[in-house]
Scaffold this motif. Sequence first.
Motif: not given
Length: 328
Positions: A68-70, A87-88, A92-93, A137-138
């Motif tokens: 949620g935060p990312t 990972t999130g 995004l990066g 994915g984590s």
Amino acid sequence: MRLTRGLTVSLLVAMVAYAPLAAAQEKIKVGYWTSGFSVGFGAVLEAGKFLEKQGLQPEYVKFSDVNGPTQALLTHSIDAAFAAPLTGAFTLGSQNAPIEIVLATQVAEATFVAKAGSPLHSLADLKGKKVGMSPAGSATYAIVAAELERNYGLKPSDYTAVPGNEAQLVQFLQRGDIDASSLRAVTIASVPELKLQVLGHAIAEWQKMTKSNAVPILGVAIVHKDYVRRHAEGTVKFVRALIDATRFGAKEPATAAAMLSKAANLNAQKADAYVKLWNQIYIARMDPATVATFKTMAQIFRSAGTVEGAVPDSLFATGPYEQAVRKP
């Protein structure tokens, strides 16, 4: 002249009195996941008013989903997040999202365990077995998968990964639905009645794999670039507050446990067990060694397919940390 001088003095006094109030009004929306590895830190950060002590006015936005935060940062619904999944942040990066990692906040600690009496004695015995771990994915999944493959030659197809949160994995292990699992230290401490035998430790396996003394990172503090650009000093204050809260939890375990017990509705025993592991869970670093660890993890995650694109060096913003720890 005397009247003008009096008005000038009064104005200066008013300005001095107003200055702290103005500084305290620097607003920041901070998001975090209210479970797992971030709930303890969030409880202490809020109850201890560490952001407020730095002259910030935080609005905490809480999420039931670890991602949620990312996602909220991507839509700029929040300005910053702590304990966001690495990972999130990498994903995004790699997509050139307008974010920066400003601090490593959580260590990816985990212990590989089986029930006492199991025929499994080491990680090499996991071939063909059902292994409980965080969902694909984590960051934890990527770390575990990389360690099993690089240290023991076990590809994901050589075992069955059973995803779940910590409470679910404990239940799976108790019922015999899985043969082994990776569990956080705080989870193991919360179920002393469950007799376990240790197969290995994620940090030791990471150091073996990377041939270094570095520890793998699980959670990070991220700030939206718009906030950094408009509130450079506010970003430094945010980082400094996280550093102070991390140190507080280590130095004042009894107070931190009371804060956690109240905020997370934990009984005193579980809160104490959590806080005793504070130094194993939480860090607050963004030094060159930490950045080097990030880059190593980015390469490993990409080769494992957890992160698809290249992670740019610009994602790692060291300036706020360097200013936050600089002695006056």
